[in-house]
Write a protein that holds these residues in place. Structure first.
Motif, PDB file in Angstrom:
ATOM      1  N   ASN A 302       0.867  -1.182   0.000  1.00  0.00           N
ATOM      2  CA  ASN A 302       0.000   0.000   0.000  1.00  0.00           C
ATOM      3  C   ASN A 302       0.908   1.238   0.000  1.00  0.00           C
ATOM      4  O   ASN A 302       2.137   1.109   0.053  1.00  0.00           O
ATOM      5  N   PHE A 303       0.318   2.437  -0.063  1.00  0.00           N
ATOM      6  CA  PHE A 303       1.142   3.621  -0.266  1.00  0.00           C
ATOM      7  C   PHE A 303       2.152   3.846   0.861  1.00  0.00           C
ATOM      8  O   PHE A 303       3.333   4.105   0.606  1.00  0.00           O
ATOM      9  N   SER A 304       1.718   3.716   2.112  1.00  0.00           N
ATOM     10  CA  SER A 304       2.659   3.995   3.207  1.00  0.00           C
ATOM     11  C   SER A 304       3.757   2.941   3.281  1.00  0.00           C
ATOM     12  O   SER A 304       4.923   3.245   3.578  1.00  0.00           O
ATOM     13  N   GLU A 305       3.433   1.699   2.958  1.00  0.00           N
ATOM     14  CA  GLU A 305       4.478   0.660   2.884  1.00  0.00           C
ATOM     15  C   GLU A 305       5.460   0.964   1.752  1.00  0.00           C
ATOM     16  O   GLU A 305       6.661   0.740   1.885  1.00  0.00           O
ATOM     17  N   ALA A 306       4.933   1.480   0.639  1.00  0.00           N
ATOM     18  CA  ALA A 306       5.777   1.791  -0.524  1.00  0.00           C
ATOM     19  C   ALA A 306       6.810   2.851  -0.146  1.00  0.00           C
ATOM     20  O   ALA A 306       7.994   2.715  -0.460  1.00  0.00           O
ATOM     21  N   VAL A 307       6.356   3.906   0.538  1.00  0.00           N
ATOM     22  CA  VAL A 307       7.272   4.968   0.970  1.00  0.00           C
ATOM     23  C   VAL A 307       8.353   4.376   1.860  1.00  0.00           C
ATOM     24  O   VAL A 307       9.552   4.652   1.707  1.00  0.00           O
ATOM     25  N   LYS A 308       7.942   3.489   2.782  1.00  0.00           N
ATOM     26  CA  LYS A 308       8.860   2.890   3.741  1.00  0.00           C
ATOM     27  C   LYS A 308       9.884   1.984   3.055  1.00  0.00           C
ATOM     28  O   LYS A 308      11.078   2.002   3.378  1.00  0.00           O
ATOM     29  N   GLU A 309       9.432   1.212   2.072  1.00  0.00           N
ATOM     30  CA  GLU A 309      10.346   0.263   1.407  1.00  0.00           C
ATOM     31  C   GLU A 309      11.434   0.967   0.596  1.00  0.00           C
ATOM     32  O   GLU A 309      12.563   0.509   0.531  1.00  0.00           O
ATOM     33  N   CYS A 310      11.080   2.103  -0.016  1.00  0.00           N
ATOM     34  CA  CYS A 310      12.107   2.867  -0.726  1.00  0.00           C
ATOM     35  C   CYS A 310      13.163   3.353   0.271  1.00  0.00           C
ATOM     36  O   CYS A 310      14.371   3.270   0.010  1.00  0.00           O
ATOM     37  N   ALA A 311      12.691   3.851   1.432  1.00  0.00           N
ATOM     38  CA  ALA A 311      13.615   4.342   2.458  1.00  0.00           C
ATOM     39  C   ALA A 311      14.517   3.205   2.934  1.00  0.00           C
ATOM     40  O   ALA A 311      15.729   3.386   3.113  1.00  0.00           O
ATOM     41  N   GLN A 312      13.930   2.004   3.121  1.00  0.00           N
ATOM     42  CA  GLN A 312      14.703   0.820   3.521  1.00  0.00           C
ATOM     43  C   GLN A 312      15.822   0.515   2.526  1.00  0.00           C
ATOM     44  O   GLN A 312      16.848  -0.027   2.878  1.00  0.00           O
ATOM     45  N   ASP A 313      15.566   0.880   1.264  1.00  0.00           N
ATOM     46  CA  ASP A 313      16.517   0.597   0.199  1.00  0.00           C
ATOM     47  C   ASP A 313      17.508   1.754   0.016  1.00  0.00           C
ATOM     48  O   ASP A 313      18.228   1.803  -0.983  1.00  0.00           O
ATOM     49  N   GLY A 314      17.527   2.684   0.951  1.00  0.00           N
ATOM     50  CA  GLY A 314      18.449   3.812   0.859  1.00  0.00           C
ATOM     51  C   GLY A 314      18.038   4.812  -0.205  1.00  0.00           C
ATOM     52  O   GLY A 314      18.862   5.534  -0.764  1.00  0.00           O
ATOM     53  N   ALA A 315      16.729   4.858  -0.491  1.00  0.00           N
ATOM     54  CA  ALA A 315      16.241   5.726  -1.563  1.00  0.00           C
ATOM     55  C   ALA A 315      15.010   6.485  -1.079  1.00  0.00           C
ATOM     56  O   ALA A 315      14.709   6.505   0.120  1.00  0.00           O
ATOM     57  N   GLN A 316      14.327   7.111  -2.016  1.00  0.00           N
ATOM     58  CA  GLN A 316      13.075   7.797  -1.717  1.00  0.00           C
ATOM     59  C   GLN A 316      12.081   7.418  -2.783  1.00  0.00           C
ATOM     60  O   GLN A 316      12.468   7.140  -3.926  1.00  0.00           O
ATOM     61  N   ILE A 317      10.797   7.449  -2.446  1.00  0.00           N
ATOM     62  CA  ILE A 317       9.802   7.176  -3.477  1.00  0.00           C
ATOM     63  C   ILE A 317       9.943   8.234  -4.578  1.00  0.00           C
ATOM     64  O   ILE A 317      10.166   9.411  -4.291  1.00  0.00           O
ATOM     65  N   ALA A 318       9.910   7.810  -5.842  1.00  0.00           N
ATOM     66  CA  ALA A 318      10.203   8.713  -6.966  1.00  0.00           C
ATOM     67  C   ALA A 318       9.104   9.750  -7.161  1.00  0.00           C
ATOM     68  O   ALA A 318       7.919   9.485  -6.926  1.00  0.00           O
ATOM     69  N   LYS A 319       9.547  10.935  -7.570  1.00  0.00           N
ATOM     70  CA  LYS A 319       8.602  11.989  -7.915  1.00  0.00           C
ATOM     71  C   LYS A 319       8.165  11.811  -9.363  1.00  0.00           C
ATOM     72  O   LYS A 319       8.868  11.170 -10.162  1.00  0.00           O
ATOM     73  N   VAL A 320       7.038  12.406  -9.709  1.00  0.00           N
ATOM     74  CA  VAL A 320       6.500  12.249 -11.063  1.00  0.00           C
ATOM     75  C   VAL A 320       7.501  12.748 -12.114  1.00  0.00           C
ATOM     76  O   VAL A 320       7.725  12.101 -13.138  1.00  0.00           O
ATOM     77  N   GLY A 321       8.128  13.904 -11.843  1.00  0.00           N
ATOM     78  CA  GLY A 321       9.100  14.467 -12.786  1.00  0.00           C
ATOM     79  C   GLY A 321      10.295  13.537 -12.978  1.00  0.00           C
ATOM     80  O   GLY A 321      10.815  13.404 -14.086  1.00  0.00           O
ATOM     81  N   GLN A 322      10.702  12.900 -11.914  1.00  0.00           N
ATOM     82  CA  GLN A 322      11.846  11.969 -12.000  1.00  0.00           C
ATOM     83  C   GLN A 322      11.485  10.756 -12.850  1.00  0.00           C
ATOM     84  O   GLN A 322      12.298  10.268 -13.633  1.00  0.00           O
ATOM     85  N   LEU A 323      10.239  10.282 -12.707  1.00  0.00           N
ATOM     86  CA  LEU A 323       9.806   9.133 -13.498  1.00  0.00           C
ATOM     87  C   LEU A 323       9.752   9.507 -14.984  1.00  0.00           C
ATOM     88  O   LEU A 323      10.217   8.754 -15.843  1.00  0.00           O
ATOM     89  N   TYR A 324       9.213  10.685 -15.293  1.00  0.00           N
ATOM     90  CA  TYR A 324       9.158  11.144 -16.685  1.00  0.00           C
ATOM     91  C   TYR A 324      10.555  11.279 -17.277  1.00  0.00           C
ATOM     92  O   TYR A 324      10.809  10.866 -18.411  1.00  0.00           O
ATOM     93  N   ALA A 325      11.484  11.884 -16.513  1.00  0.00           N
ATOM     94  CA  ALA A 325      12.842  12.096 -17.037  1.00  0.00           C
ATOM     95  C   ALA A 325      13.543  10.763 -17.273  1.00  0.00           C
ATOM     96  O   ALA A 325      14.236  10.577 -18.276  1.00  0.00           O
ATOM     97  N   ALA A 326      13.347   9.806 -16.361  1.00  0.00           N
ATOM     98  CA  ALA A 326      13.981   8.491 -16.522  1.00  0.00           C
ATOM     99  C   ALA A 326      13.402   7.766 -17.735  1.00  0.00           C
ATOM    100  O   ALA A 326      14.120   7.090 -18.477  1.00  0.00           O
TER     101      ALA A 326
END
Ligand SMILES: *[C@@H]1O[C@H](CO)[C@@H](O)[C@H](O)[C@H]1NC(C)=O
Ligand SMILES: *[C@@H]1O[C@H](CO)[C@@H](O)[C@H](O)[C@H]1NC(C)=O
Length: 384
Positions: A302-326
């Motif tokens: 779910n959304f809050s788990e998703a935010v947490k899992e990115c942090a666990q991976d030493g990252a952050q949940i991606a922003k829309v602009g970052q997804l478009y640029a990638a």
């Protein structure tokens, strides 16, 4: 007469190189020196580009004459676009005309005038032979390409957020210097954006902030126009642009989108009231700093788990602009719906295929979904 002049001139130059003819009388030397100065000033006046070169005339009698050799500096590309976080090469090549056989001691300097309205030029790099020095924020990020003897192209790696502006490549050989300028701008992508609260919800300030929260900024008209012209952006809801107008790009005129009477184009509502009028937004991003990836995880989140899992991976949940640029600049292609930072669910497709949305490439969106629903997640990891 012509020949004699050359000979006189050569003698004086030889003298200045320490090969002085000791038998010359002083008054004669002075006279020659004067003549030399007159000739020199004429040479400079009549052909600024030339420097005088002394070389044997090749007929074996050791006679010396001087010849005009011209230093040419050019850039095959005077406007270069690049993305932040990527690398860029600003072209600059020089050559001598006629060609010189022996390598010359040439100094290369690059200067930068930022696009932020700065009037002063700053040093980027100075190179002489195999030695070079870089300056300020460019330290450790710049080098000369040197792929051929006359190649003085500047390589910047990585490109940072404020590197845009006017670059000048200066080639110095003795008293001569020639330069060319190359403009560096950001290549980016425009994407439409609307509020989680629904369509036509943003006033101007809110639209601006929404783009910034997604790692982007409000697009300019030129950027939206280029997206319509080059990328066939077609979007049927008007969005704010940086100049305070509301516009939308149409590639395929249709009834639901302003009617079929109008030609394709960017349609404008003109300048709108910044606080009371409400539209969507057109955002622009040019940054591929860091890496966007689909997190491999056994379970859907779910959304809050998703935010947490990115942090666990030493990252952050991606922003829309970052997804478009990638998607646009790195070719990210993933047929898995995932949460992104604004609570929408999206996935990027560069190679369209069955069961991965429409036949065109794009960032597919399910819009804003209830946050207890379970999906994958796109994370963003900063590398520097
Ligand atoms: C520079 O960017 C190109 C793509 O634009 C990439 O293929 C290349 O690997 C990059 N070079 C370095 C040294 O990062
Ligand atoms: C997501 O799941 C966790 C349990 O893993 C739960 O505590 C949390 O409330 C859920 N969040 C949402 C938005 O449903």
């Amino acid at each position: 007469m012509h020949r004699a002049q050359h000979r006189l001139h050569s003698d004086v130059v030889l003298e200045s190189r320490g090969l002085v003819n000791m038998r010359m009388k002083r008054p004669l030397l002075l006279l020659l020196l004067l003549l030399h100065l007159v000739l020199e000033s004429q040479a400079l006046r009549y052909n600024n580009y030339y420097y005088q070169d002394l070389s044997p005339d090749g007929n074996g009698n050791g006679e010396i004459y001087f010849s005009g050799v011209r230093l040419h500096v050019e850039s095959p590309q005077t406007l270069v676009s690049a993305v932040q976080g990527g690398n860029v090469t600003l072209p600059c090549v020089y050559r001598y005309e006629p060609e010189v056989s022996a390598p010359r001691r040439t100094r290369v300097k690059w200067f930068w005038q930022p696009s932020t309205g700065e009037t002063k030029e700053l040093h980027v790099i100075v190179a002489f032979g195999s030695r070079h020095r870089s300056y300020g924020d460019f330290k450790g990020r710049v080098r000369l390409r040197r792929s051929t003897p006359g190649d003085a192209s500047l390589v910047i790696n990585p490109l940072l957020s404020d590197d845009t502006g006017r670059y000048r490549c200066e080639i110095i050989d003795g008293l001569e210097d020639e330069s060319v300028t190359v403009e560096l701008q950001f290549r980016g992508i425009v994407f439409p954006y609307y509020s989680p609260m629904g369509r036509y919800h943003f006033n101007f300030q809110e639209a601006k902030e929404a783009c910034e929260q997604q790692g982007a900024c409000l697009a300019t008209f030129e950027q939206l126009f280029a997206a319509w012209d080059e990328e066939k952006l077609d979007w049927c809801n008007a969005g704010w642009l940086a100049d305070g107008t509301a516009q939308y790009p149409v590639s395929v005129p249709r009834d639901a989108c302003g009617g079929t009477d109008l030609a394709p184009g960017v349609r404008s509502y003109g300048i709108r009231h910044k606080t009371t009028d409400r539209f969507d937004a057109f955002c622009f991003t040019s940054s591929i700093r860091g890496e966007v990836y689909f997190l491999q995880h056994q379970l859907k989140l779910n959304f809050s788990e998703a935010v947490k899992e990115c942090a666990q991976d030493g990252a952050q949940i991606a922003k829309v602009g970052q997804l478009y640029a990638a998607w646009r600049f790195v070719g990210l292609d993933q047929c898995d719906a995932g949460w992104v930072a604004d609570g929408s669910v999206r996935y990027p497709i560069t190679k369209p295929r069955a069961n991965c949305g429409p036949p065109e490439p794009g960032v597919r969106s399910f819009g804003f979904l209830p946050q207890h629903l379970k999906y994958g997640v796109y994370c963003h990891k900063v590398r520097w």
